[in-house]
Design an enzyme around this catalytic site. Structure first.
Site, mmCIF file in Angstrom:
data_model
loop_
_atom_site.group_PDB
_atom_site.id
_atom_site.type_symbol
_atom_site.label_atom_id
_atom_site.label_comp_id
_atom_site.label_asym_id
_atom_site.label_seq_id
_atom_site.Cartn_x
_atom_site.Cartn_y
_atom_site.Cartn_z
ATOM 1 N N ASP A 272 38.180 45.494 41.713
ATOM 2 C CA ASP A 272 38.116 46.882 42.171
ATOM 3 C C ASP A 272 37.111 47.060 43.306
ATOM 4 O O ASP A 272 37.223 48.003 44.088
ATOM 5 C CB ASP A 272 37.768 47.814 41.004
ATOM 6 C CG ASP A 272 38.986 47.977 40.108
ATOM 7 O OD1 ASP A 272 39.241 47.071 39.286
ATOM 8 O OD2 ASP A 272 39.711 48.969 40.267
ATOM 9 N N ASN B 59 35.334 44.666 38.221
ATOM 10 C CA ASN B 59 36.718 44.702 37.740
ATOM 11 C C ASN B 59 36.697 45.293 36.331
ATOM 12 O O ASN B 59 35.629 45.603 35.786
ATOM 13 C CB ASN B 59 37.330 43.298 37.766
ATOM 14 C CG ASN B 59 38.842 43.334 37.538
ATOM 15 O OD1 ASN B 59 39.553 44.095 38.203
ATOM 16 N ND2 ASN B 59 39.340 42.547 36.608
ATOM 17 N N LYS B 60 37.867 45.447 35.744
ATOM 18 C CA LYS B 60 37.996 46.081 34.429
ATOM 19 C C LYS B 60 36.979 45.528 33.441
ATOM 20 O O LYS B 60 36.747 44.319 33.368
ATOM 21 C CB LYS B 60 39.420 45.860 33.911
ATOM 22 C CG LYS B 60 39.747 46.486 32.586
ATOM 23 C CD LYS B 60 39.411 47.974 32.510
ATOM 24 C CE LYS B 60 40.108 48.798 33.572
ATOM 25 N NZ LYS B 60 39.544 50.164 33.706
ATOM 26 N N GLN C 16 45.619 48.244 29.171
ATOM 27 C CA GLN C 16 46.447 47.903 30.332
ATOM 28 C C GLN C 16 47.143 46.556 30.132
ATOM 29 O O GLN C 16 48.219 46.305 30.681
ATOM 30 C CB GLN C 16 45.592 47.823 31.612
ATOM 31 C CG GLN C 16 45.117 49.148 32.154
ATOM 32 C CD GLN C 16 43.746 49.522 31.645
ATOM 33 O OE1 GLN C 16 43.331 49.103 30.568
ATOM 34 N NE2 GLN C 16 43.022 50.310 32.405
ATOM 35 N N ARG D 18 38.125 58.585 41.798
ATOM 36 C CA ARG D 18 37.635 57.467 40.967
ATOM 37 C C ARG D 18 36.632 56.681 41.811
ATOM 38 O O ARG D 18 36.965 56.251 42.922
ATOM 39 C CB ARG D 18 38.799 56.567 40.503
ATOM 40 C CG ARG D 18 39.686 57.249 39.450
ATOM 41 C CD ARG D 18 40.620 56.275 38.764
ATOM 42 N NE ARG D 18 39.941 55.436 37.797
ATOM 43 C CZ ARG D 18 40.533 54.405 37.183
ATOM 44 N NH1 ARG D 18 41.794 54.098 37.456
ATOM 45 N NH2 ARG D 18 39.878 53.680 36.301
ATOM 46 N N ARG E 36 47.396 53.930 38.563
ATOM 47 C CA ARG E 36 46.120 53.212 38.431
ATOM 48 C C ARG E 36 46.284 51.828 39.036
ATOM 49 O O ARG E 36 47.353 51.471 39.507
ATOM 50 C CB ARG E 36 45.599 53.189 36.982
ATOM 51 C CG ARG E 36 46.567 53.192 35.882
ATOM 52 C CD ARG E 36 47.189 51.867 35.496
ATOM 53 N NE ARG E 36 46.324 50.730 35.644
ATOM 54 C CZ ARG E 36 46.757 49.558 36.062
ATOM 55 N NH1 ARG E 36 48.026 49.371 36.402
ATOM 56 N NH2 ARG E 36 45.955 48.532 36.159
ATOM 57 N N GLY E 37 45.165 51.085 39.021
ATOM 58 C CA GLY E 37 45.162 49.795 39.714
ATOM 59 C C GLY E 37 44.684 50.053 41.134
ATOM 60 O O GLY E 37 45.231 50.930 41.825
ATOM 61 N N ALA E 38 43.670 49.302 41.556
ATOM 62 C CA ALA E 38 42.989 49.626 42.817
ATOM 63 C C ALA E 38 43.931 49.803 44.018
ATOM 64 O O ALA E 38 43.862 50.837 44.706
ATOM 65 C CB ALA E 38 41.911 48.586 43.085
HETATM 66 O O1 MRU Z 1 41.312 51.473 35.343
HETATM 67 P P1 MRU Z 1 42.423 50.757 36.044
HETATM 68 O O2 MRU Z 1 43.618 50.528 35.186
HETATM 69 O O3 MRU Z 1 42.764 51.375 37.379
HETATM 70 O O4 MRU Z 1 41.784 49.339 36.332
HETATM 71 C C1 MRU Z 1 42.538 48.375 36.997
HETATM 72 C C2 MRU Z 1 41.817 47.106 37.142
HETATM 73 O O5 MRU Z 1 40.659 46.959 36.790
HETATM 74 C C3 MRU Z 1 42.527 46.026 37.837
HETATM 75 O O6 MRU Z 1 42.166 44.791 37.314
HETATM 76 C C4 MRU Z 1 42.089 46.096 39.306
HETATM 77 O O7 MRU Z 1 42.342 47.362 39.825
HETATM 78 C C5 MRU Z 1 42.731 45.092 40.116
HETATM 79 S S1 MRU Z 1 44.378 45.641 40.518
HETATM 80 C C6 MRU Z 1 45.069 44.554 41.454
#
Ligand code: MRU
Length: 350
Positions: A241, A251-252, A200, A86, A47-49
């Site tokens: 994201d 973002n999250k 997270q 996603r 996970r993480g963009a």
């Molecule tokens: O759902 P996730 O864990 O993939 O979400 C991640 C985030 O929202 C991060 O803040 C975002 O991807 C930035 S990563 C550098």
């Protein structure tokens, strides 16, 4: 810095660090197919963009190596299946569309299936390698701005979700800024949002901060106002994201609330993200698709039912921060002041 990457390509095999098991178990799982890669992205093994995008490149390579039908229709279908894993993180579509271009181009040139496979693998490795340089550049731009804005020998910083090497495969975006500041001995303390519901922050960011020996406290998102009102936060760094053309940033979930509180208390609020997180085709945040995640992420914790069995749940995984609450968006090309019309496009295309 991490001693390993969450994405490993070895002997033509893809291994992903299973982030669902962190911080207590560090286990790599092998991904063998496009479908396996889609599932790993959907189920948050990775996970993480940025890491979603990098893993997808290797997923496309695996598909290229095994498909019995390699033509433009099958390439487009495989790419579209991957992108659908996603919807909010644009880095996924950004990287897969670059794979699509490579694949269709090579197909037209008459390259062999094996050539195509090796091209994609080399492309994937290069993206991860280059991300270290890009993350370092954006961290420097962000720190230069913060030094001008908050003149203190050490800062108390806050962050949301996870944006370090687990999310980016290298230094990290928002957490990269914090790491670099720590190396310059500029960090007093980091407040890491727990990041409900998937945690997270408490599972991954705390794990990364601990590895780097950066002093931190985990806080619940609801503590943001208490901390800022009492002058305990000098600046906030978050990742992204998807950043729309006007600077609105997905973002999250919880990021938007944080930005509004920060604006109220005059705390600088930065978005740190690579060019692959920008979506200039989307004019503003209201057009960004927000991923809805399973109910159990909220009603249960590690399989234990917390909420009543019949509780109704809404679980948006992201929210959109209005550009007017963002002090600066920092990418590898520089600092963007989103209050200046056209500035996002100008810097991204520079
Ligand atoms: O759902 P996730 O864990 O993939 O979400 C991640 C985030 O929202 C991060 O803040 C975002 O991807 C930035 S990563 C550098």
């Amino acid at each position: 810095m991490s001693t390993y990457s969450p994405i490993i390509w070895k002997n033509n095999n893809l291994f992903l660090l299973d982030q669902r098991l962190l911080p207590h178990e560090e286990v790599f799982v092998e991904v063998k197919t496009l479908e396996g890669c889609v599932a790993a992205i959907k189920d948050m093994v990775v996970r993480g963009a940025p890491c979603i995008g990098f893993s997808a490149i290797f997923g496309m390579a695996l598909w290229t190596n095994s498909t019995k039908t390699l033509n433009s229709a099958s390439i487009n279908k495989a790419c579209d299946d991957m992108i659908a894993a996603r919807p909010t993180a644009v880095n996924l579509a950004f990287e897969v569309n670059r794979c699509r271009e490579i694949m269709l181009g090579e197909l037209q040139k008459g390259s062999s299936q094996n050539d195509l496979f090796h091209k994609l693998v080399a492309f994937g490795n290069l993206q991860i390698e280059e991300s270290e340089k890009k993350n370092t550049a954006m961290a420097q731009f962000a720190l230069n701005d913060l030094k001008k804005r908050v003149n203190k020998s050490k800062w108390n910083l806050m962050t949301h979700c996870n944006t370090g090497f687990l999310a980016c495969g290298s230094l990290g975006t928002a957490l990269g800024v914090i790491s670099l500041a720590h190396r310059e001995n500029k960090v007093e303390h980091v407040f890491a949002d727990e990041t409900r519901p998937y945690l997270q922050g408490s599972r991954l960011t705390a794990f990364e901060l601990g590895k780097e020996k950066i002093p931190y406290s985990i806080v619940v998102e609801g503590a943001a106002s208490y901390l800022m009102k009492n002058g305990k936060i000098d600046a906030i760094f978050v990742g992204a994201d998807r950043i729309a053309k006007n600077g609105d940033t997905a973002n999250k979930v919880g990021t938007s609330t944080l930005s509004i509180v920060a604006s109220h208390y005059g705390v600088p609020f930065y978005v740190v993200a690579p060019i692959s997180s920008f979506d200039l085709q989307t004019s503003s945040g209201e057009h960004i698709e927000i991923e809805m995640r399973p109910t159990e992420e909220i009603t249960q914790i590690k399989g234990v039912q917390i909420a009543p069995l019949n509780a109704q749940v809404v679980n948006p995984s992201f929210d959109v921060t209005d550009y007017k609450f963002i002090t600066g968006i920092v990418c590898e090309k520089g600092f963007i002041d989103p209050s200046i019309p056209g500035e996002v496009e100008r810097i991204v295309n520079s």
